[in-house]
Design a protein around this motif. Structure first.
Motif, PDB file in Angstrom:
ATOM      1  N   TRP A 126       1.132  -3.820  -5.666  1.00 10.27           N
ATOM      2  CA  TRP A 126       2.580  -3.658  -5.660  1.00 10.27           C
ATOM      3  C   TRP A 126       3.080  -3.581  -7.106  1.00 10.27           C
ATOM      4  O   TRP A 126       2.403  -4.025  -8.036  1.00 10.27           O
ATOM      5  CB  TRP A 126       3.271  -4.837  -4.975  1.00 10.27           C
ATOM      6  CG  TRP A 126       3.055  -4.926  -3.499  1.00 10.27           C
ATOM      7  CD1 TRP A 126       3.900  -4.488  -2.516  1.00 10.27           C
ATOM      8  CD2 TRP A 126       1.932  -5.512  -2.821  1.00 10.27           C
ATOM      9  NE1 TRP A 126       3.377  -4.756  -1.276  1.00 10.27           N
ATOM     10  CE2 TRP A 126       2.169  -5.386  -1.422  1.00 10.27           C
ATOM     11  CE3 TRP A 126       0.761  -6.126  -3.239  1.00 10.27           C
ATOM     12  CZ2 TRP A 126       1.281  -5.856  -0.464  1.00 10.27           C
ATOM     13  CZ3 TRP A 126      -0.133  -6.579  -2.286  1.00 10.27           C
ATOM     14  CH2 TRP A 126       0.122  -6.444  -0.917  1.00 10.27           C
ATOM     15  N   ALA A 127       4.264  -3.037  -7.295  1.00 11.28           N
ATOM     16  CA  ALA A 127       4.865  -2.972  -8.625  1.00 11.28           C
ATOM     17  C   ALA A 127       6.372  -3.079  -8.503  1.00 11.28           C
ATOM     18  O   ALA A 127       6.969  -2.624  -7.519  1.00 11.28           O
ATOM     19  CB  ALA A 127       4.484  -1.672  -9.334  1.00 11.28           C
ATOM     20  N   GLY A 128       7.002  -3.705  -9.499  1.00  6.71           N
ATOM     21  CA  GLY A 128       8.448  -3.856  -9.467  1.00  6.71           C
ATOM     22  C   GLY A 128       9.021  -4.156 -10.833  1.00  6.71           C
ATOM     23  O   GLY A 128       8.298  -4.428 -11.792  1.00  6.71           O
ATOM     24  N   GLY A 129      10.342  -4.101 -10.933  1.00 10.90           N
ATOM     25  CA  GLY A 129      11.028  -4.370 -12.187  1.00 10.90           C
ATOM     26  C   GLY A 129      11.149  -3.135 -13.050  1.00 10.90           C
ATOM     27  O   GLY A 129      11.192  -1.999 -12.564  1.00 10.90           O
ATOM     28  N   ASP A 130      11.191  -3.363 -14.353  1.00 10.13           N
ATOM     29  CA  ASP A 130      11.475  -2.282 -15.294  1.00 10.13           C
ATOM     30  C   ASP A 130      10.327  -1.301 -15.483  1.00 10.13           C
ATOM     31  O   ASP A 130      10.463  -0.353 -16.262  1.00 10.13           O
ATOM     32  CB  ASP A 130      11.845  -2.868 -16.661  1.00 10.13           C
ATOM     33  CG  ASP A 130      13.175  -3.601 -16.642  1.00 10.13           C
ATOM     34  OD1 ASP A 130      13.845  -3.590 -15.598  1.00 10.13           O
ATOM     35  OD2 ASP A 130      13.544  -4.190 -17.680  1.00 10.13           O
ATOM     36  N   CYS A 131       9.197  -1.510 -14.808  1.00  9.98           N
ATOM     37  CA  CYS A 131       8.064  -0.589 -14.951  1.00  9.98           C
ATOM     38  C   CYS A 131       7.993   0.420 -13.810  1.00  9.98           C
ATOM     39  O   CYS A 131       7.042   1.202 -13.735  1.00  9.98           O
ATOM     40  CB  CYS A 131       6.747  -1.349 -15.066  1.00  9.98           C
ATOM     41  SG  CYS A 131       6.271  -2.281 -13.593  1.00  9.98           S
TER      42      CYS A 131
END
Length: 468
Positions: free
Chosen positions: A292-297
């Motif tokens: 999973w990936a999240g935030g400012d990236c």
């Protein structure tokens, strides 16, 4: 049975990044799964976790007195909740096939591999540093982390001169310019755009320009920085453009940020046109069931334009983390997208926007009507009523709301939330005119400024359609 479960029967969740998205994900996963079921290891290369990057300009300016006021949850608090948090540890490689990450101790240089069953990438963003001579000179600062903020404050305290140049006039540039004024510096802002705040249309940005000059800030628009000049001691002494050089004892880069996705790129994970990771509605990296990936990236779906967009904001990062933690912890949640809402201020001038600007609408092929109205924050006869300008865009044929920008004094910025809800609901400006908003003279005119703009936009749409 996989590699981790074969050792002690637990799954292992590895989190890269210890700020809003990463630690929100870790905390939410911990709420759903006990330490006996799920081991959580989080890596953070800095000294701090769960801090408000958005608050750094106000700390630098002295409005927030202490650095620790910006920290929502300390490393000790995370560890007390059963999260193995490793500070000053930078992940240098993701081995997707082997389901492991390589991490390096920043202080000792020691490296080791850590296997994972589930991975969260929350590497955030990095300040844009122009590829110019002198950009890395002492006295030149980007501001993204608490470490960055402390380094800038140390420079301000140790600099005998009181001249500052801010490069860029987006949110960070404008906020840092005001912070430096509060610290007693003479501030020049060098901006390559026609007006500050490129997130607004230029006619609205012009109001911000006037407010900045009212604070004593020197605005230099339509100017491209060509070099950062240094003195004999190697420290910054001026910022040069094609036409002039502006003396500087300190330089702050407010050009913006880019997604920090070098690790993801090297691992072969999918990136979008803005360089951010691409995810599905569950914030799972596309094509990878356990990452999973999240935030400012990451890039997110703009619900108005229908296109992927890069929007680095703490509000989104925290929501991403909640969604990721729910899914990684065995639950279910989704993040449908954004409408592009943001607020800021210059002194007492409040600035807000949501949805599309004129150039955004043109870029995606939308025909629109644009209207601008002047109103007040309260009933005109009530003490403290302040002027407010609202600009609204509506789709030509359907009347669907496309975007709103608001610039005004106290009570202006948060009115944009009404427009954000209307955008999310895909309301037309005609429908907006019937919204039952709260009214009393201390809070609003009889017709709220947003509804006045909606009425004018609806009339413009009807007029563009011609007689039936």
């Amino acid at each position: 049975m996989n590699m981790r479960q074969g050792r002690d029967g637990r799954e292992r969740l590895v989190v890269i990044g210890g700020d809003a998205a990463g630690m929100s994900a870790a905390s939410q996963a911990r709420r759903l799964r006990s330490p006996e079921e799920l081991e959580i290891v989080a890596f953070e290369r800095g000294h701090f976790t769960s801090f408000s990057a958005c608050g750094i300009p106000y700390w630098v300016g002295g409005e927030v007195p202490e650095r620790d006021d910006l920290i929502a949850r300390t490393p000790g608090e995370h560890r007390a909740r059963g999260i193995d948090l490793r500070l000053r540890t930078e992940v240098t490689e993701i081995d997707v096939a082997g389901q492991r990450v390589r991490a390096r101790d920043v202080d000792s240089g020691a490296e080791s591999w850590t296997p994972y069953d589930k991975l969260v990438i929350a590497t955030g963003a990095r300040p844009v540093r122009p590829d110019l001579p002198g950009a890395d000179a002492p006295g030149v600062h980007g501001v993204q982390t608490l470490d960055d903020g402390q380094a800038l404050l140390d420079t301000l305290a140790g600099t005998p001169g009181r001249r500052a140049v801010v490069v860029g006039a987006g949110y960070i540039g404008v906020e840092m310019a005001e912070a430096l004024i509060h610290r007693g510096f003479a501030v020049t802002v060098v901006n390559r755009g026609r007006e500050p705040m490129s997130t607004l249309d230029p006619d609205m940005g012009r109001m911000v320009h006037r407010a900045m000059e009212g604070l004593g800030i020197t605005m230099v628009n339509d100017a491209e920085v060509t070099e950062i000049l240094t003195g004999a001691d190697g420290r910054v002494r001026a910022v040069a453009t094609e036409d002039a050089a502006y003396p500087a004892d300190v330089v702050v880069l407010g050009i913006g940020v880019r997604p920090e996705t070098a690790l993801a790129r090297a691992a072969g994970l999918p990136l979008g046109t803005h360089g951010g990771l691409l995810t599905d509605l569950a914030m799972r990296v596309r094509g990878h069931g356990n990452i999973w990936a999240g935030g400012d990236c990451v890039e997110v779906l703009n619900l108005v334009s229908g296109q992927e967009q890069y929007v680095p904001l703490g509000t989104h990062a925290n929501k991403h983390g909640q969604v990721i933690g729910s899914n990684a912890g065995g639950g279910y949640a989704t993040f449908p997208g954004v409408v592009g809402t943001a607020v800021s201020k210059v002194c007492d001038l409040e600035i807000a926007r949501t949805g599309l600007r004129e150039k955004d609408a043109r870029r995606v092929g939308l025909r629109f009507e644009a209207v601008t109205i002047e109103s007040t924050s309260r009933a005109g006869y009530y003490p403290g009523a302040a002027p407010m300008t609202v600009k609204m865009l509506a789709e030509s044929r359907t009347g669907r709301l496309l975007g709103v920008q608001i610039v005004g004094r106290e009570g202006a910025a948060k009115r944009v939330d009404v427009a954000a809800v209307a955008l999310t609901a895909r309301m037309t400006v005609e429908q907006m005119t019937a919204l039952d908003l709260g009214y009393a003279p201390p809070f609003s005119p009889v017709w709220d400024p947003v509804l006045v703009a909606a009425r004018k936009a609806a009339a413009r749409v009807r007029g563009a359609q011609g007689p039936s």
